[in-house]
Design an enzyme around this catalytic site. Sequence first.
Site, mmCIF file in Angstrom:
data_model
loop_
_atom_site.group_PDB
_atom_site.id
_atom_site.type_symbol
_atom_site.label_atom_id
_atom_site.label_comp_id
_atom_site.label_asym_id
_atom_site.label_seq_id
_atom_site.Cartn_x
_atom_site.Cartn_y
_atom_site.Cartn_z
ATOM 1 N NE ARG A 105 -0.210 0.276 4.979
ATOM 2 C CZ ARG A 105 0.671 1.148 5.429
ATOM 3 N NH1 ARG A 105 0.929 2.244 4.727
ATOM 4 N NH2 ARG A 105 1.312 0.948 6.561
ATOM 5 N N GLY A 106 0.263 2.375 -0.247
ATOM 6 C CA GLY A 106 0.981 3.625 -0.128
ATOM 7 C C GLY A 106 1.220 3.987 1.329
ATOM 8 N N GLY A 107 2.134 4.915 1.550
ATOM 9 C CA GLY A 107 2.364 5.411 2.904
ATOM 10 C C GLY A 107 3.483 4.710 3.636
ATOM 11 C CB THR A 162 -0.177 2.645 10.140
ATOM 12 O OG1 THR A 162 -1.162 3.149 11.056
ATOM 13 C CG2 THR A 162 -0.751 1.439 9.401
ATOM 14 C CB ALA A 169 -4.145 5.359 9.267
ATOM 15 C CG LEU A 170 -6.860 6.672 2.974
ATOM 16 C CD1 LEU A 170 -8.035 7.635 2.847
ATOM 17 C CD2 LEU A 170 -5.879 6.910 1.818
ATOM 18 N N GLY A 171 -4.364 4.179 3.459
ATOM 19 C CA GLY A 171 -3.312 3.732 2.553
ATOM 20 C C GLY A 171 -3.911 2.775 1.543
ATOM 21 C CB ALA A 174 -7.202 1.667 10.165
ATOM 22 C CB CYS A 227 1.653 8.228 8.822
ATOM 23 S SG CYS A 227 0.132 7.286 9.097
#
Length: 224
Positions: free
Chosen positions: A68-70, A73, A157-159, A172, A188
């Site tokens: 995933r990106g990022g 986490t 959080a986002l990825g 999440a 992150c």
Amino acid sequence: MAMQRRRLGRVDYATTFDAMRAFTETRTPGTPDELWLCEHPPVFTQGLAGKAEHVLDAGDIPVVASNRGGQVTYHGPGQVVAYPLIDLQALGIFVKEYVFRLEQAVIKTLEGYGVTGHRVTGAPGIYVNLCDPFGHGALPGPPDPRDPWRGIGKIAALGIKVSRHCSYHGLALNVAMDLSPYERINPCGYAGLRTVDLSTIGVPVDPERAAADLGDRLESYLSP
């Protein structure tokens, strides 16, 4: 085709990662989109931009490399993890709009609990004003270069990963969890960033209810 929602319960991260990657690699234009809702046993995940120095002390918590990106986490019990498996081309949107809709779904979910969620430019995810998470004012600013995250807490959080116009991974939302593992990482990739959950800011929500609410919002934003 209607999106299919799946409640997976508490599932191993690596197994779920393999499953959603396989789903994405084998889906066809006729495959319905799916939304997987789950939580994971304690695990740190490193995104494609992840750097080892941001894992300060993993201890007994495994670290899993992800595509995933990022950056790094944490996932653990009491957190709602949502994996939308979406054909973006069929939906008629590009990645930037997709990310906006994911964040908007979280913002609207929080709004249902009286909490104001915020975006931060250049830092995907959703944040709250720690001084007044229920107010409608802007986040504290301008940032102090010595403490750029003062007064700000990250609550979601986002990825994501997009392959052949189809998305996997996701977001999440922290609901009622043990937040101490976040002290073992720079969340992150941001040193000094405080991570919070709904419980910390005074919102007692059951994770099952939060999963249902977030699922409803995601379906509304990601359906044709």
